[in-house]
Design a protein around this motif. Structure first.
Motif, PDB file in Angstrom:
ATOM      1  N   SER A   1       0.742  -0.920  -0.086  1.00 35.53           N
ATOM      2  CA  SER A   1       0.295  -0.235  -0.284  1.00 35.53           C
ATOM      3  C   SER A   1       1.024   0.714   0.031  1.00 35.53           C
ATOM      4  CB  SER A   1      -0.970  -0.095   0.932  1.00 35.53           C
ATOM      5  OG  SER A   1      -1.934  -0.693   1.135  1.00 35.53           O
ATOM      6  N   PRO A   2       1.559   1.458  -1.252  1.00 36.39           N
ATOM      7  CA  PRO A   2       2.226   2.762  -1.292  1.00 36.39           C
ATOM      8  C   PRO A   2       1.849   4.093  -0.835  1.00 36.39           C
ATOM      9  CG  PRO A   2       2.765   1.353  -2.871  1.00 36.39           C
ATOM     10  CD  PRO A   2       1.480   1.606  -2.392  1.00 36.39           C
ATOM     11  N   SER A   3       0.041   3.667  -1.064  1.00 44.12           N
ATOM     12  CA  SER A   3      -0.028   5.545  -0.402  1.00 44.12           C
ATOM     13  C   SER A   3      -1.696   5.110   0.591  1.00 44.12           C
ATOM     14  CB  SER A   3      -1.400   5.678  -2.192  1.00 44.12           C
ATOM     15  OG  SER A   3      -0.786   5.691  -3.160  1.00 44.12           O
ATOM     16  N   SER A   4      -2.503   4.796   0.312  1.00 45.65           N
ATOM     17  CA  SER A   4      -3.386   4.038   1.619  1.00 45.65           C
ATOM     18  C   SER A   4      -3.716   3.359   1.981  1.00 45.65           C
ATOM     19  CB  SER A   4      -4.708   4.729   1.214  1.00 45.65           C
ATOM     20  OG  SER A   4      -5.564   4.865   1.775  1.00 45.65           O
ATOM     21  N   GLY A   5      -3.629   2.658   3.237  1.00 45.26           N
ATOM     22  CA  GLY A   5      -4.127   1.859   3.587  1.00 45.26           C
ATOM     23  C   GLY A   5      -5.493   1.236   3.684  1.00 45.26           C
ATOM     24  N   LEU A   6      -5.928   1.287   2.952  1.00 43.95           N
ATOM     25  CA  LEU A   6      -7.448   1.029   3.283  1.00 43.95           C
ATOM     26  C   LEU A   6      -7.487  -0.869   2.842  1.00 43.95           C
ATOM     27  CD1 LEU A   6      -8.649   2.770  -0.134  1.00 43.95           C
ATOM     28  CD2 LEU A   6      -9.146   3.595   2.979  1.00 43.95           C
TER      29      LEU A   6
ATOM     30  N   GLU B   1       2.147 -10.374   1.677  1.00 42.64           N
ATOM     31  CA  GLU B   1       1.866  -8.867   2.126  1.00 42.64           C
ATOM     32  C   GLU B   1       2.759  -8.324   2.758  1.00 42.64           C
ATOM     33  OE1 GLU B   1      -1.970  -8.235   4.395  1.00 42.64           O
ATOM     34  OE2 GLU B   1      -2.876  -9.388   3.375  1.00 42.64           O
ATOM     35  N   TYR B   2       2.996  -6.493   3.169  1.00 40.23           N
ATOM     36  CA  TYR B   2       4.013  -6.534   3.913  1.00 40.23           C
ATOM     37  C   TYR B   2       3.446  -5.422   5.252  1.00 40.23           C
ATOM     38  CZ  TYR B   2       6.790  -8.565   0.696  1.00 40.23           C
ATOM     39  OH  TYR B   2       8.199  -8.609  -0.450  1.00 40.23           O
ATOM     40  N   PRO B   3       4.478  -5.414   6.196  1.00 38.29           N
ATOM     41  CA  PRO B   3       3.882  -4.617   7.811  1.00 38.29           C
ATOM     42  C   PRO B   3       2.865  -3.698   7.422  1.00 38.29           C
ATOM     43  CG  PRO B   3       6.000  -5.189   7.220  1.00 38.29           C
ATOM     44  CD  PRO B   3       6.047  -5.643   6.140  1.00 38.29           C
ATOM     45  N   ALA B   4       3.422  -2.409   6.059  1.00 36.13           N
ATOM     46  CA  ALA B   4       1.686  -1.721   6.314  1.00 36.13           C
ATOM     47  C   ALA B   4       1.062  -1.656   5.227  1.00 36.13           C
ATOM     48  CB  ALA B   4       2.333  -0.601   5.649  1.00 36.13           C
ATOM     49  N   THR B   5       0.968  -2.335   4.739  1.00 34.95           N
ATOM     50  CA  THR B   5      -0.082  -3.058   3.562  1.00 34.95           C
ATOM     51  C   THR B   5      -1.597  -2.976   4.198  1.00 34.95           C
ATOM     52  OG1 THR B   5       0.885  -5.123   2.469  1.00 34.95           O
ATOM     53  CG2 THR B   5      -1.627  -4.968   1.999  1.00 34.95           C
ATOM     54  N   ARG B   6      -1.608  -3.441   5.343  1.00 33.97           N
ATOM     55  CA  ARG B   6      -3.432  -3.339   5.972  1.00 33.97           C
ATOM     56  C   ARG B   6      -3.007  -1.994   6.775  1.00 33.97           C
ATOM     57  NH1 ARG B   6      -6.608  -8.286   5.256  1.00 33.97           N
ATOM     58  NH2 ARG B   6      -4.611  -9.437   4.700  1.00 33.97           N
ATOM     59  N   THR B   7      -1.994  -0.821   7.146  1.00 38.33           N
ATOM     60  CA  THR B   7      -2.094   0.071   8.055  1.00 38.33           C
ATOM     61  C   THR B   7      -2.721   1.639   7.439  1.00 38.33           C
ATOM     62  OG1 THR B   7      -0.608  -1.709   9.150  1.00 38.33           O
ATOM     63  CG2 THR B   7      -0.810   1.101   9.807  1.00 38.33           C
ATOM     64  N   MET B   8      -3.609   1.894   8.231  1.00 40.62           N
ATOM     65  CA  MET B   8      -4.290   3.139   7.660  1.00 40.62           C
ATOM     66  C   MET B   8      -2.337   4.036   8.376  1.00 40.62           C
ATOM     67  SD  MET B   8      -6.222   4.018   5.909  1.00 40.62           S
ATOM     68  CE  MET B   8      -6.839   5.328   5.760  1.00 40.62           C
ATOM     69  N   GLY B   9      -2.446   5.030   7.918  1.00 41.36           N
ATOM     70  CA  GLY B   9      -1.530   5.791   8.578  1.00 41.36           C
ATOM     71  C   GLY B   9      -0.849   6.190   8.735  1.00 41.36           C
TER      72      GLY B   9
ATOM     73  N   ARG C   1       6.251   2.754   4.456  1.00 39.58           N
ATOM     74  CA  ARG C   1       5.359   2.314   3.235  1.00 39.58           C
ATOM     75  C   ARG C   1       7.195   2.957   1.610  1.00 39.58           C
ATOM     76  NH1 ARG C   1       1.192   6.994   2.075  1.00 39.58           N
ATOM     77  NH2 ARG C   1       2.166   7.661   3.822  1.00 39.58           N
ATOM     78  N   ALA C   2       7.898   3.487   2.402  1.00 40.04           N
ATOM     79  CA  ALA C   2       9.189   2.751   1.380  1.00 40.04           C
ATOM     80  C   ALA C   2      10.144   2.084   1.624  1.00 40.04           C
ATOM     81  CB  ALA C   2       9.987   4.331   1.360  1.00 40.04           C
ATOM     82  N   ASP C   3       9.577   1.480   2.886  1.00 41.22           N
ATOM     83  CA  ASP C   3      10.434   0.357   3.446  1.00 41.22           C
ATOM     84  C   ASP C   3       9.741  -0.361   2.769  1.00 41.22           C
ATOM     85  OD1 ASP C   3      12.400   2.450   4.955  1.00 41.22           O
ATOM     86  OD2 ASP C   3      11.715   1.594   6.516  1.00 41.22           O
ATOM     87  N   ASP C   4       8.735  -0.288   3.276  1.00 40.00           N
ATOM     88  CA  ASP C   4       8.020  -1.513   2.194  1.00 40.00           C
ATOM     89  C   ASP C   4       8.086  -1.938   1.023  1.00 40.00           C
ATOM     90  OD1 ASP C   4       6.258  -2.457   4.081  1.00 40.00           O
ATOM     91  OD2 ASP C   4       4.604  -2.096   3.888  1.00 40.00           O
ATOM     92  N   LEU C   5       8.529  -1.103  -0.108  1.00 40.19           N
ATOM     93  CA  LEU C   5       9.222  -1.192  -1.035  1.00 40.19           C
ATOM     94  C   LEU C   5      10.537  -1.288  -1.868  1.00 40.19           C
ATOM     95  CD1 LEU C   5       7.280   2.321  -3.082  1.00 40.19           C
ATOM     96  CD2 LEU C   5       6.654  -0.016  -4.194  1.00 40.19           C
TER      97      LEU C   5
END
Length: 348
Positions: A20-25, A50-58, A64-68
């Motif tokens: 989720s490079p933008s929103s954790g919707l 999945e990566y740590p921020a994939t389901r994380t809002m905020g 997100r850069a780390d996930d990429l």
């Protein structure tokens, strides 16, 4: 810039990153997200990771850069999918390590706010793919639209040319992701109206640049996503589309006018303009109102192109971007627009 690289394609059975490079919707609306993951597994034979921020809002831009970075650097991951769009990916791009991504080229699929990342990849020398987010296209209620599914399959697995075709039926009205009943049946569609061509006496073949018009405007304001030497785009194919925020015709014209004043529009030999989104939860336009909105946008685009790129071949209502079906467009890849034959062929 040298010719960009088409990254190696995955094969059925491979692992693919979902980020989720933008929103954790995905954390707020699990139903379309889980459906999209299921289709990646069952219809495409791919194993989503999945990566740590994939389901994380905020989540922070750095998270997100780390996930990429992790997704691109992992040799076991063969492609990367964005879960959905958002509105602040422009804060993530400056944190990306271009060398890490350049050293591990992979197909990236996303649209809307992911225009930021697609432009970054093009600058890095990697072809990306505009389209096929997990929650929207893969998570479509009932079933994926057949044209979307076929386009994605070709972009994923089959290198070479692929002819785009106008939708026989399409839809614009969305349904509530929080309501389980949304996913009981496919959305209602309406008959297709084909594409509209201007200056269709010529054939153009070139590499693409563009994306969601609102995001393109933001990138240009921030000095991102554009080569220093505008001759990079000479003879290329510009593609643009507008989002569910339904920008008005005057806003669309002004954005294109400003691109023209920068000397950008005249560089491209063709423009593919996506069918405009004409309905949103914030502005649920009636069909006749939506048709008027689309007509006003076409007039605004025509006005700008006649002022700044009067010879360019223009195709309106192409099935790309915020529409259903959605055809995948190679970002930085080759597209052939054949006016006399009324044919658009992409190279995946």
């Amino acid at each position: 810039m040298a010719d960009v690289l088409y990254p190696p394609k995955p094969s059925p059975g491979d692992r693919v990153a979902v980020i989720s490079p933008s929103s954790g919707l995905p954390g707020l609306f699990p139903l379309p997200y889980e459906l999209g993951l299921k289709r990646l597994r069952e219809e495409y034979g791919l194993e989503p990771v999945e990566y740590p921020a994939t389901r994380t809002m905020g989540s922070t831009p750095q998270q997100r850069a780390d996930d990429l970075h992790a997704a691109f650097a992992d040799p076991a991951v063969k492609a990367v999918f964005a879960s959905v769009g958002g509105d602040d990916q422009i804060t993530v791009v400056p944190l990306l390590d271009r060398e890490v991504i350049r050293a591990h080229p992979k197909p990236f699929f996303g649209m809307s706010d992911n225009t930021n990342l697609l432009a970054f990849l093009r600058e890095t020398g990697i072809v990306g793919f505009h389209g096929a987010s997990v929650m929207v296209e893969l998570g479509r209620p009932g079933a994926m639209h057949p044209q979307t599914a076929d386009s994605l399959r070709a972009a994923l697995f089959t290198p070479g040319p692929y002819e785009l075709r106008p939708a026989e039926r399409w839809r614009d009205v969305d349904r509530d992701w929080a309501d389980p009943a949304t996913f009981d049946a496919e959305p209602e569609t309406r008959p297709g109206t084909g594409w509209t061509w201007l200056n269709a006496h010529r054939v153009v073949e070139g590499r693409t640049w563009g994306g969601c018009l609102e995001i393109v405007g933001w990138m240009l304001m921030a000095g991102r996503g554009l080569a220093r030497d505008l001759s990079e785009y000479d003879g290329g194919v510009l593609f643009l589309e507008t989002s569910e925020e339904l920008p008005g015709a005057e806003e669309v014209f002004r954005t294109l006018r400003n691109m023209g004043e920068r000397g950008l529009l005249a560089r491209f030999s063709a423009l593919l303009m996506g069918r405009p989104k004409t309905w949103s939860f914030g502005r649920p336009l009636a069909p006749e109102e939506g048709a008027a909105h689309a007509a006003e946008q076409r007039a605004a685009v025509t006005r700008a192109m006649r002022a700044y790129a009067p010879e360019a071949l223009v195709v309106f209502d192409v099935d790309l971007g915020h529409t259903d079906p959605q055809l995948v467009i190679p970002y930085g890849g080759l597209v052939r627009v054949d006016g006399p034959a009324r044919c658009i062929t992409v190279t995946y």
